[in-house]
Design a protein around this motif. Structure first.
Motif, PDB file in Angstrom:
ATOM      1  N   LEU A   1       0.823  -1.214   0.000  1.00 42.76           N
ATOM      2  CA  LEU A   1       0.000   0.000   0.000  1.00 42.76           C
ATOM      3  C   LEU A   1       0.857   1.264   0.000  1.00 42.76           C
ATOM      4  O   LEU A   1       0.338   2.362   0.228  1.00 42.76           O
ATOM      5  N   SER A   2       2.149   1.099  -0.203  1.00 43.46           N
ATOM      6  CA  SER A   2       3.105   2.217  -0.238  1.00 43.46           C
ATOM      7  C   SER A   2       3.144   2.932   1.125  1.00 43.46           C
ATOM      8  O   SER A   2       3.108   2.279   2.164  1.00 43.46           O
ATOM      9  N   TYR A   3       3.189   4.247   1.114  1.00 47.45           N
ATOM     10  CA  TYR A   3       3.313   5.018   2.361  1.00 47.45           C
ATOM     11  C   TYR A   3       2.101   4.818   3.275  1.00 47.45           C
ATOM     12  O   TYR A   3       2.234   4.841   4.494  1.00 47.45           O
ATOM     13  N   LEU A   4       0.936   4.598   2.670  1.00 45.03           N
ATOM     14  CA  LEU A   4      -0.269   4.331   3.459  1.00 45.03           C
ATOM     15  C   LEU A   4      -0.077   3.067   4.301  1.00 45.03           C
ATOM     16  O   LEU A   4      -0.572   2.974   5.418  1.00 45.03           O
ATOM     17  N   GLY A   5       0.665   2.097   3.781  1.00 40.05           N
ATOM     18  CA  GLY A   5       0.950   0.872   4.527  1.00 40.05           C
ATOM     19  C   GLY A   5       1.723   1.144   5.807  1.00 40.05           C
ATOM     20  O   GLY A   5       1.462   0.545   6.850  1.00 40.05           O
TER      21      GLY A   5
ATOM     22  N   LEU B   1      13.298   8.709   1.762  1.00 41.83           N
ATOM     23  CA  LEU B   1      13.493   8.912   3.196  1.00 41.83           C
ATOM     24  C   LEU B   1      12.465   9.860   3.793  1.00 41.83           C
ATOM     25  O   LEU B   1      11.823   9.538   4.796  1.00 41.83           O
ATOM     26  N   VAL B   2      12.265  11.018   3.171  1.00 45.12           N
ATOM     27  CA  VAL B   2      11.340  12.012   3.716  1.00 45.12           C
ATOM     28  C   VAL B   2       9.916  11.461   3.755  1.00 45.12           C
ATOM     29  O   VAL B   2       9.188  11.655   4.732  1.00 45.12           O
ATOM     30  N   GLY B   3       9.521  10.750   2.708  1.00 44.63           N
ATOM     31  CA  GLY B   3       8.174  10.159   2.658  1.00 44.63           C
ATOM     32  C   GLY B   3       7.958   9.127   3.751  1.00 44.63           C
ATOM     33  O   GLY B   3       6.899   9.081   4.386  1.00 44.63           O
TER      34      GLY B   3
ATOM     35  N   ILE C   1       9.548   8.962   6.632  1.00 47.03           N
ATOM     36  CA  ILE C   1       9.514   9.658   7.926  1.00 47.03           C
ATOM     37  C   ILE C   1       8.157  10.330   8.128  1.00 47.03           C
ATOM     38  O   ILE C   1       7.563  10.233   9.208  1.00 47.03           O
ATOM     39  N   LEU C   2       7.641  10.971   7.098  1.00 46.87           N
ATOM     40  CA  LEU C   2       6.338  11.624   7.195  1.00 46.87           C
ATOM     41  C   LEU C   2       5.233  10.608   7.455  1.00 46.87           C
ATOM     42  O   LEU C   2       4.399  10.803   8.349  1.00 46.87           O
ATOM     43  N   ALA C   3       5.229   9.508   6.707  1.00 54.30           N
ATOM     44  CA  ALA C   3       4.219   8.458   6.910  1.00 54.30           C
ATOM     45  C   ALA C   3       4.325   7.868   8.315  1.00 54.30           C
ATOM     46  O   ALA C   3       3.312   7.642   8.989  1.00 54.30           O
ATOM     47  N   GLY C   4       5.564   7.644   8.771  1.00 53.88           N
ATOM     48  CA  GLY C   4       5.770   7.110  10.116  1.00 53.88           C
ATOM     49  C   GLY C   4       5.284   8.060  11.193  1.00 53.88           C
ATOM     50  O   GLY C   4       4.701   7.644  12.197  1.00 53.88           O
TER      51      GLY C   4
END
Length: 196
Positions: free
Chosen positions: A15-19, A49-51, A53-56
């Motif tokens: 699910l990419s970053y949503l995952g 990396l930034v994505g 960190i933002l998703a996390g």
């Protein structure tokens, strides 16, 4: 149990970053496992990396919001009944209550840096009906540096990403306390500037 959680997180990777966000929304899934793994995915080139960190960081706020809601709308009886499903014990609740009584609303920030309080700290915030936007802001500000460190460690360690938790345990106080002090200084300074 850890192997099952890793399989769940790997499945959510599709699910990419949503995952990443979803994996951290479940409080029974340890961030100490998900975030370094996300860093490893950055190492592999599947994420930036930034994505990650933002998703996390977003997931790191949504998870505590579930416990906040449990405290706010269910009160102590519901927390005692259902807290175990979020890996929250009576001992966690009692420690969090004392921490909240001592530090008030700032506990949503400071509690994220205290082992044994970190997960359950959202519950007394909800029971005290703390302003939800303040809760979200404090939680996000605390989660961002922690998330960044775990993801970055996973990225740097590459295939040895699972060692990130051990490294963080050894150096957490040297890394997180200065970050917390810097954030506190910034908040106090901003408040003083508003009063002038």
């Amino acid at each position: 149990m850890e192997a099952l959680i890793i399989q769940l997180v790997e499945a959510l990777k599709g699910l990419s970053y949503l995952g990443i966000v979803l994996a951290l929304t479940f409080e029974f899934v340890p961030a100490e496992l998900v975030l370094p793994m996300a860093g490893y995915w950055v190492y592999e080139g599947d994420f930036i990396l930034v994505g990650a960190i933002l998703a996390g960081s977003i997931g790191g706020v949504l998870g505590p919001l579930t416990l906040y809601a449990l405290g706010r709308y269910g009160g102590r009886p519901m927390v005692l009944k259902f807290g175990k499903y979020f890996l929250v014990t009576d001992n966690h609740i009692n420690k969090s209550d004392r921490f909240f009584e001592k530090y008030g609303g700032g506990v949503a920030f400071f509690g994220r840096f205290v082992p044994g309080v970190r997960t359950a700290v959202s519950i007394p915030c909800g029971m005290a009906k703390m302003n939800i936007w303040k809760f979200i802001a404090y939680t996000y500000i605390a989660m961002l540096p922690i998330t960044a460190l775990y993801v970055y460690l996973g990225y740097k360690l590459g295939p040895q990403w699972s060692m990130a938790g051990e490294i963080m345990c050894q150096y957490a106080n040297f890394i997180l306390i200065p970050i917390a002090l810097i954030v506190i200084w910034m908040l106090v300074r901003r408040k003083k500037l508003r009063l002038q």
